[in-house]
Design an enzyme around this catalytic site. Structure first.
Site, mmCIF file in Angstrom:
data_model
loop_
_atom_site.group_PDB
_atom_site.id
_atom_site.type_symbol
_atom_site.label_atom_id
_atom_site.label_comp_id
_atom_site.label_asym_id
_atom_site.label_seq_id
_atom_site.Cartn_x
_atom_site.Cartn_y
_atom_site.Cartn_z
ATOM 1 C CB CYS A 85 -9.757 -3.387 0.856
ATOM 2 S SG CYS A 85 -9.345 -4.937 1.672
ATOM 3 C CB SER A 96 -3.127 -7.082 -3.181
ATOM 4 O OG SER A 96 -4.515 -6.949 -3.396
ATOM 5 N N GLY A 97 -4.552 -8.156 -0.381
ATOM 6 C CA GLY A 97 -5.078 -7.813 0.941
ATOM 7 C C GLY A 97 -4.152 -8.290 2.051
ATOM 8 C CG HIS A 157 -10.780 -7.268 -2.560
ATOM 9 N ND1 HIS A 157 -9.655 -8.026 -2.720
ATOM 10 C CD2 HIS A 157 -10.749 -6.807 -1.273
ATOM 11 C CE1 HIS A 157 -8.954 -8.030 -1.588
ATOM 12 N NE2 HIS A 157 -9.591 -7.290 -0.697
ATOM 13 C CB SER A 179 13.125 -0.405 4.754
ATOM 14 O OG SER A 179 12.419 -1.574 4.927
ATOM 15 C CB VAL A 184 -0.967 -0.005 1.204
ATOM 16 C CG1 VAL A 184 -1.731 1.308 1.288
ATOM 17 C CG2 VAL A 184 -1.943 -1.169 1.091
HETATM 18 P P1 A2P Z 1 9.794 -2.945 6.185
HETATM 19 O O1 A2P Z 1 9.830 -3.168 4.689
HETATM 20 O O2 A2P Z 1 10.949 -2.112 6.660
HETATM 21 O O3 A2P Z 1 9.576 -4.186 6.980
HETATM 22 P P2 A2P Z 1 3.060 -4.990 3.607
HETATM 23 O O4 A2P Z 1 1.712 -4.616 4.108
HETATM 24 O O5 A2P Z 1 3.189 -4.956 2.127
HETATM 25 O O6 A2P Z 1 3.544 -6.293 4.193
HETATM 26 O O7 A2P Z 1 4.090 -3.860 4.164
HETATM 27 C C1 A2P Z 1 4.247 -3.583 5.526
HETATM 28 C C2 A2P Z 1 4.961 -2.235 5.712
HETATM 29 O O8 A2P Z 1 5.054 -1.972 7.113
HETATM 30 C C3 A2P Z 1 6.378 -2.209 5.186
HETATM 31 O O9 A2P Z 1 6.686 -0.942 4.675
HETATM 32 C C4 A2P Z 1 7.200 -2.488 6.451
HETATM 33 O O10 A2P Z 1 8.514 -1.981 6.437
HETATM 34 C C5 A2P Z 1 6.396 -1.735 7.467
HETATM 35 N N1 A2P Z 1 6.707 -2.227 8.811
HETATM 36 C C6 A2P Z 1 6.572 -3.482 9.294
HETATM 37 N N2 A2P Z 1 6.999 -3.562 10.578
HETATM 38 C C7 A2P Z 1 7.438 -2.323 10.907
HETATM 39 C C8 A2P Z 1 8.026 -1.758 12.099
HETATM 40 N N3 A2P Z 1 8.237 -2.474 13.189
HETATM 41 N N4 A2P Z 1 8.354 -0.442 12.072
HETATM 42 C C9 A2P Z 1 8.143 0.302 10.959
HETATM 43 N N5 A2P Z 1 7.595 -0.180 9.809
HETATM 44 C C10 A2P Z 1 7.258 -1.475 9.783
#
Ligand code: A2P
Length: 344
Positions: free
Chosen positions: A132, A162-163, A246, A40, A14
């Site tokens: 969604c 994707s959900g 969806h 990241s 998202v």
């Molecule tokens: P990261 O890529 O650094 O893990 P999705 O819904 O596609 O799985 O994506 C989840 C999003 O939430 C990603 O950008 C992920 O970052 C972020 N995220 C997951 N855990 C954390 C955390 N502990 N702190 C900050 N962002 C997070």
């Protein structure tokens, strides 16, 4: 006036779409602050042809960057923990997770349906983005409710992977690859309760005591909150091996005395903002995930009157889960908030 905008979950499915939508809608951004986990931090995202560095989500990052609008899309527990720091820094939080949705103080908004609720943001600093499946459904229910008055809705969903985020999309693709390599048994099966390739799974989210799942009850409660009415809703939510749109098979029961005119129904739907009717069965034209994907419309088709009751209709409703069901709805909320609160 332009705003400092943070995106929490910048590297997720998202989050990545949010950057595309913000750019397409020419969101008035002064500074963009992509936030994700320490894993990241330091990586780059692309926005409007420029590279922007991802920062680590911390308690102080909102204040340090003078964030004014914060989109959260990193899961409920992250919103639970960090939304308050964005609010304390003076930002409005537009939250994509389920965490705040049913909080009576937090507005739950689909801008085409209940934009006026955005004004309630001041109480908590938070505006919630609905589930969604709820978003695309209420976009079709609202014009129908205005036309005839809805008594009850019965819906079965066909929900894309994707959900479940990037992980869900990857898992479907990897399982399909494994199938063609005659190695499906060894493929990872962790994003869903069962294998999703070549299957459909009638369970999304956890079981509730009443026999429905949490996802199904979200559709019930969120629809009632957004429509400000206790419309009866029964949902069966099903995961299907589709990448990112969806579909929903919806039965609407209007008030007892209604004798439905299908032309009036089609007109009401077509005239509603961001809804498009595609309804020509003889020529094989109807909404499908492949038509809705990468668009910002909710498509409705296969509209028919019940064979037995003149106050009941059935139709099929399709929208891009990542856009209409998440990123685009959040950006539309942001734009409405700017319009309402800043007189722009
Ligand atoms: P990261 O890529 O650094 O893990 P999705 O819904 O596609 O799985 O994506 C989840 C999003 O939430 C990603 O950008 C992920 O970052 C972020 N995220 C997951 N855990 C954390 C955390 N502990 N702190 C900050 N962002 C997070």
């Amino acid at each position: 006036r332009k705003f400092n905008v943070a995106v929490v979950g910048a590297t997720g499915a998202v989050g990545e779409e949010l950057f595309r939508v913000l750019e397409e809608y020419e969101f008035p951004i002064n500074k963009l602050i992509p936030l994700a986990s320490s894993r990241s931090a330091g990586s780059k995202i692309e926005y409007a042809g420029k590279e922007v560095t991802v920062l680590e989500l911390t308690e102080t990052v909102f204040e340090e960057n003078d964030v004014e609008i914060a989109f959260f899309s990193a899961g409920g527990s992250i919103s639970e923990k960090f939304a308050k720091f964005a609010v304390e820094a003076g930002a409005v939080v537009i939250d994509n997770t389920s965490h705040f949705r049913m909080d009576p103080k937090v507005p739950l908004v689909v801008p085409e349906v209940n934009p006026e609720d955005i004004k309630l943001w001041k109480e908590t600093g938070i505006i919630a983005n609905p589930n969604c499946s709820t978003i695309q459904m209420v976009q079709s229910l609202k014009p129908l409710d205005e036309l005839y008055g809805i008594k009850r809705v019965d819906v079965s969903t066909y929900q894309a992977v994707s959900g479940a985020g990037k992980k869900g999309m990857e898992e479907l693709v990897l399982q399909m690859q494994a199938f063609f390599a005659f190695n499906l048994e060894d493929a990872e099966k962790s994003a869903f309760p069962h294998q999703i390739a070549l299957n459909v799974i009638p369970q999304i989210d956890v079981a509730q005591d009443n026999g429905f799942t949490k996802e199904e009850m979200k559709m019930v409660k969120e629809t009632q909150k957004i429509m400000h009415r206790n419309i009866q809703v029964a949902a069966t939510c099903v995961r299907v091996p589709v990448l990112r749109s969806h579909s929903e098979s919806i039965t609407v029961t209007f008030n007892e005395n209604v004798d439905v005119d299908l032309d009036a129904v089609r007109n009401a739907l077509n005239n509603f903002e961001n809804v498009k009717v595609i309804d020509d069965l003889e020529n094989k034209k109807y909404p499908m995930p492949l038509i809705a994907t990468d668009t910002d419309f909710t498509y409705v088709g296969r509209i028919k009157k019940d064979i037995y009751a003149s106050n009941i209709i059935h139709y099929f409703n399709v929208a891009d889960q990542v856009r209409v069901g998440a990123a685009t709805n959040a950006v539309r909320i942001g734009l409405k908030w700017i319009e309402m609160e800043n007189d722009i």
